[in-house]
Design a protein around this motif. Structure first.
Motif, PDB file in Angstrom:
ATOM      1  N   VAL A  27       0.817  -1.108  -0.003  1.00  0.00           N
ATOM      2  CA  VAL A  27      -0.144   0.036  -0.001  1.00  0.00           C
ATOM      3  C   VAL A  27       1.147   1.145   0.015  1.00  0.00           C
ATOM      4  CG1 VAL A  27      -1.909   1.223   1.214  1.00  0.00           C
ATOM      5  CG2 VAL A  27      -1.673  -1.255   1.355  1.00  0.00           C
ATOM      6  N   ASP A  28       0.704   2.013  -1.092  1.00  0.00           N
ATOM      7  CA  ASP A  28       1.504   3.401  -1.137  1.00  0.00           C
ATOM      8  C   ASP A  28       0.633   4.204  -0.702  1.00  0.00           C
ATOM      9  OD1 ASP A  28       2.983   5.349  -1.870  1.00  0.00           O
ATOM     10  OD2 ASP A  28       2.743   5.364  -3.836  1.00  0.00           O
ATOM     11  N   ALA A  29       0.985   4.710   0.726  1.00  0.00           N
ATOM     12  CA  ALA A  29      -0.025   5.806   1.097  1.00  0.00           C
ATOM     13  C   ALA A  29       1.081   7.047   1.694  1.00  0.00           C
ATOM     14  CB  ALA A  29      -0.499   5.164   2.743  1.00  0.00           C
ATOM     15  N   THR A  30       1.871   7.192   0.786  1.00  0.00           N
ATOM     16  CA  THR A  30       3.018   8.469   0.947  1.00  0.00           C
ATOM     17  C   THR A  30       2.273   9.723   0.671  1.00  0.00           C
ATOM     18  OG1 THR A  30       3.902   7.858  -1.458  1.00  0.00           O
ATOM     19  CG2 THR A  30       5.175   7.098   0.476  1.00  0.00           C
ATOM     20  N   HIS A  31       2.860  10.782   0.722  1.00  0.00           N
ATOM     21  CA  HIS A  31       2.432  12.136   0.470  1.00  0.00           C
ATOM     22  C   HIS A  31       2.274  12.180  -0.968  1.00  0.00           C
ATOM     23  CE1 HIS A  31       2.386  16.409   0.003  1.00  0.00           C
ATOM     24  NE2 HIS A  31       2.227  16.555   1.028  1.00  0.00           N
ATOM     25  N   PRO A  32       0.994  12.893  -1.428  1.00  0.00           N
ATOM     26  CA  PRO A  32       0.948  12.836  -2.867  1.00  0.00           C
ATOM     27  C   PRO A  32       1.818  13.531  -3.880  1.00  0.00           C
ATOM     28  CG  PRO A  32      -1.063  13.720  -1.763  1.00  0.00           C
ATOM     29  CD  PRO A  32       0.016  13.659  -0.619  1.00  0.00           C
ATOM     30  N   PHE A  33       2.908  14.088  -3.261  1.00  0.00           N
ATOM     31  CA  PHE A  33       4.090  14.717  -4.071  1.00  0.00           C
ATOM     32  C   PHE A  33       5.409  13.821  -3.956  1.00  0.00           C
ATOM     33  CE2 PHE A  33       1.169  17.973  -4.265  1.00  0.00           C
ATOM     34  CZ  PHE A  33       1.414  18.907  -5.244  1.00  0.00           C
ATOM     35  N   ALA A  34       5.004  12.727  -3.207  1.00  0.00           N
ATOM     36  CA  ALA A  34       6.354  11.920  -3.253  1.00  0.00           C
ATOM     37  C   ALA A  34       6.658  10.817  -4.423  1.00  0.00           C
ATOM     38  CB  ALA A  34       6.278  10.933  -1.922  1.00  0.00           C
ATOM     39  N   THR A  35       6.798  11.577  -5.435  1.00  0.00           N
ATOM     40  CA  THR A  35       6.705  10.924  -6.775  1.00  0.00           C
ATOM     41  C   THR A  35       7.917   9.799  -6.844  1.00  0.00           C
ATOM     42  OG1 THR A  35       8.141  12.581  -7.369  1.00  0.00           O
ATOM     43  CG2 THR A  35       5.685  12.885  -7.969  1.00  0.00           C
ATOM     44  N   GLN A  36       8.926   9.906  -6.318  1.00  0.00           N
ATOM     45  CA  GLN A  36       9.832   9.009  -6.653  1.00  0.00           C
ATOM     46  C   GLN A  36       9.763   7.789  -5.846  1.00  0.00           C
ATOM     47  OE1 GLN A  36      14.072   9.396  -4.921  1.00  0.00           O
ATOM     48  NE2 GLN A  36      14.608   9.305  -7.054  1.00  0.00           N
ATOM     49  N   VAL A  37       9.186   7.736  -4.648  1.00  0.00           N
ATOM     50  CA  VAL A  37       8.787   6.449  -3.855  1.00  0.00           C
ATOM     51  C   VAL A  37       7.651   5.709  -4.525  1.00  0.00           C
ATOM     52  CG1 VAL A  37       7.876   5.878  -1.432  1.00  0.00           C
ATOM     53  CG2 VAL A  37       9.633   7.640  -1.450  1.00  0.00           C
ATOM     54  N   SER A  38       6.629   6.505  -4.842  1.00  0.00           N
ATOM     55  CA  SER A  38       5.607   5.934  -5.610  1.00  0.00           C
ATOM     56  C   SER A  38       5.914   5.288  -6.723  1.00  0.00           C
ATOM     57  CB  SER A  38       4.584   6.964  -5.793  1.00  0.00           C
ATOM     58  OG  SER A  38       3.754   7.505  -4.783  1.00  0.00           O
ATOM     59  N   ALA A  39       6.652   5.714  -7.501  1.00  0.00           N
ATOM     60  CA  ALA A  39       7.322   5.194  -8.795  1.00  0.00           C
ATOM     61  C   ALA A  39       7.929   3.792  -8.790  1.00  0.00           C
ATOM     62  CB  ALA A  39       8.161   5.920  -9.636  1.00  0.00           C
ATOM     63  N   HIS A  40       8.987   3.996  -7.479  1.00  0.00           N
ATOM     64  CA  HIS A  40       9.763   2.845  -7.213  1.00  0.00           C
ATOM     65  C   HIS A  40       8.774   1.742  -6.749  1.00  0.00           C
ATOM     66  CE1 HIS A  40      13.811   5.403  -6.493  1.00  0.00           C
ATOM     67  NE2 HIS A  40      13.319   5.227  -7.836  1.00  0.00           N
ATOM     68  N   ALA A  41       8.043   2.016  -6.046  1.00  0.00           N
ATOM     69  CA  ALA A  41       7.089   1.136  -5.362  1.00  0.00           C
ATOM     70  C   ALA A  41       5.978   0.296  -6.475  1.00  0.00           C
ATOM     71  CB  ALA A  41       6.008   1.706  -4.440  1.00  0.00           C
ATOM     72  N   ALA A  42       5.506   1.267  -7.583  1.00  0.00           N
ATOM     73  CA  ALA A  42       4.794   0.641  -8.478  1.00  0.00           C
ATOM     74  C   ALA A  42       5.615  -0.358  -9.370  1.00  0.00           C
ATOM     75  CB  ALA A  42       4.165   1.818  -9.396  1.00  0.00           C
ATOM     76  N   THR A  43       6.781   0.034  -9.579  1.00  0.00           N
ATOM     77  CA  THR A  43       7.749  -0.670 -10.335  1.00  0.00           C
ATOM     78  C   THR A  43       8.204  -2.318  -9.748  1.00  0.00           C
ATOM     79  OG1 THR A  43       8.619   1.257 -11.388  1.00  0.00           O
ATOM     80  CG2 THR A  43       9.789  -0.835 -11.748  1.00  0.00           C
ATOM     81  N   ALA A  44       8.694  -2.034  -8.500  1.00  0.00           N
ATOM     82  CA  ALA A  44       9.159  -3.139  -7.671  1.00  0.00           C
ATOM     83  C   ALA A  44       7.830  -3.977  -7.168  1.00  0.00           C
ATOM     84  CB  ALA A  44       9.485  -2.505  -6.168  1.00  0.00           C
ATOM     85  N   ALA A  45       6.702  -3.927  -7.151  1.00  0.00           N
ATOM     86  CA  ALA A  45       5.527  -4.688  -7.002  1.00  0.00           C
ATOM     87  C   ALA A  45       5.231  -5.021  -8.320  1.00  0.00           C
ATOM     88  CB  ALA A  45       4.297  -3.825  -6.647  1.00  0.00           C
ATOM     89  N   ALA A  46       4.960  -4.543  -9.202  1.00  0.00           N
ATOM     90  CA  ALA A  46       4.917  -4.893 -10.809  1.00  0.00           C
ATOM     91  C   ALA A  46       5.794  -6.147 -11.019  1.00  0.00           C
ATOM     92  CB  ALA A  46       4.836  -3.916 -11.942  1.00  0.00           C
ATOM     93  N   ASP A  47       7.193  -5.896 -10.864  1.00  0.00           N
ATOM     94  CA  ASP A  47       8.278  -6.703 -11.180  1.00  0.00           C
ATOM     95  C   ASP A  47       8.221  -8.139 -10.582  1.00  0.00           C
ATOM     96  OD1 ASP A  47       9.555  -4.723 -12.835  1.00  0.00           O
ATOM     97  OD2 ASP A  47      10.870  -4.355 -11.322  1.00  0.00           O
ATOM     98  N   LEU A  48       7.440  -8.024  -9.202  1.00  0.00           N
ATOM     99  CA  LEU A  48       7.516  -9.306  -8.286  1.00  0.00           C
ATOM    100  C   LEU A  48       6.018  -9.931  -8.566  1.00  0.00           C
ATOM    101  CD1 LEU A  48       9.426  -8.251  -5.156  1.00  0.00           C
ATOM    102  CD2 LEU A  48      10.078  -9.716  -6.923  1.00  0.00           C
ATOM    103  N   ASP A  49       5.062  -9.049  -9.311  1.00  0.00           N
ATOM    104  CA  ASP A  49       3.690  -9.627  -9.462  1.00  0.00           C
ATOM    105  C   ASP A  49       3.156  -9.450  -8.233  1.00  0.00           C
ATOM    106  OD1 ASP A  49       1.567 -10.340 -11.077  1.00  0.00           O
ATOM    107  OD2 ASP A  49       1.914 -12.484 -10.757  1.00  0.00           O
ATOM    108  N   LEU A  50       3.336  -8.333  -7.340  1.00  0.00           N
ATOM    109  CA  LEU A  50       2.545  -8.183  -6.087  1.00  0.00           C
ATOM    110  C   LEU A  50       1.274  -7.299  -6.218  1.00  0.00           C
ATOM    111  CD1 LEU A  50       5.777  -7.849  -3.497  1.00  0.00           C
ATOM    112  CD2 LEU A  50       4.077  -9.650  -3.881  1.00  0.00           C
ATOM    113  N   PRO A  51       0.200  -7.466  -5.742  1.00  0.00           N
ATOM    114  CA  PRO A  51      -0.878  -6.560  -5.651  1.00  0.00           C
ATOM    115  C   PRO A  51      -0.366  -5.059  -5.094  1.00  0.00           C
ATOM    116  CG  PRO A  51      -1.320  -8.287  -4.077  1.00  0.00           C
ATOM    117  CD  PRO A  51      -0.123  -8.648  -4.823  1.00  0.00           C
ATOM    118  N   ALA A  52      -0.729  -4.137  -5.558  1.00  0.00           N
ATOM    119  CA  ALA A  52      -0.543  -2.947  -5.064  1.00  0.00           C
ATOM    120  C   ALA A  52      -1.478  -1.909  -5.266  1.00  0.00           C
ATOM    121  CB  ALA A  52       0.914  -2.200  -5.541  1.00  0.00           C
TER     122      ALA A  52
END
Length: 250
Positions: free
Chosen positions: A69-94
């Motif tokens: 669950v990415d519940a970071t600040h709406p402007f934390a773009t780098q964290v959100s991008a990394h989370a989306a990519t890493a979860a997709a790479d591992l086929d994890l629901p996000a």
């Protein structure tokens, strides 16, 4: 089900509190560590970066995380991008938990801009005294605004270059409508610069600016990562986790 909550927001803390009480959920929250004394959520907490996408992917795998669950600040773009990519790479629901943004209302005097640089440029159209409430990291974008006098409000002192004329207010919200109104009056604020982070916790400054007739330079939110699944409140995030959990069981 082991769940990573990327946090640092009130919504993340509320989600951790509720989800920790759910049978079958094993919660760990992660904070970036950019605030000296952060408000900690219920349950296990890790503080600090992961080391980019590769580091996050490794951590997720080693800690047997089943959902993110990415519940970071709406402007934390780098964290959100990394989370989306890493979860997709591992086929994890996000899922991205992102509070609704503020919407301009009758009486609001907004100038909407896409980023910090545009916000600094927009000040040429406004008066001298600026209330800057963008957090400490983006203050350097205003260092060359020599005509203006800034009241910079942040939780911790900025480590970036500062404008020539400024007063630093170190304070942690939320602030009430009356407190925001007094602040704007006391400092004779001509314009408020803020990010459209949304939510009720920091909306009092928007209401106060409307009441006082203070123009607002509003920095628009960056877009979510491509293909992101998003919910706009904690209740919806809990429902999402329950759905994911029921699918993992079956």
């Amino acid at each position: 089900m082991r769940i990573l909550i990327l946090g640092g927001t009130g919504e993340a803390r509320e989600l951790a509190r509720i989800a920790s009480g759910e049978r079958g959920f094993d919660i760990v929250s992660s904070l970036a560590g950019r605030v000296a004394n952060p408000r900690l959520p219920v349950g296990p907490v890790r503080i600090g970066g992961f080391g980019g996408v590769e580091g996050l992917r490794t951590w997720l795998r080693e800690n047997r995380i089943n959902a993110v669950v990415d519940a970071t600040h709406p402007f934390a773009t780098q964290v959100s991008a990394h989370a989306a990519t890493a979860a997709a790479d591992l086929d994890l629901p996000a899922v991205h938990l992102c509070r609704p943004e503020w919407v301009q209302r009758r009486g609001d005097l907004w100038t909407r801009v896409p980023d910090l640089a545009a916000a600094a440029a927009a000040l040429s159209q406004h008066g001298e005294r600026v209330l800057l409430t963008i957090g400490r990291q983006g203050v350097g974008a205003f260092a060359d605004c020599v005509r203006h006098r800034f009241v910079i409000r942040a939780i911790d002192a900025p480590q970036t270059p500062l404008p020539q004329r400024y007063e630093l207010l170190l304070a942690r919200g939320p602030f009430t409508f009356d407190e925001e109104l007094v602040l704007m009056s006391r400092h004779r604020i001509d314009v408020l610069v803020t990010k459209n982070s949304g939510g009720a916790q920091t909306e009092a400054k928007i209401d106060a600016a409307r009441t006082a007739g203070v123009p607002v330079v509003m920095i628009d939110r960056p877009p979510l990562p491509a293909g992101a699944v998003a919910v706009d409140d904690v209740s919806a995030a809990v429902d999402w986790l329950r759905t994911v959990g029921s699918h993992s069981v079956h």
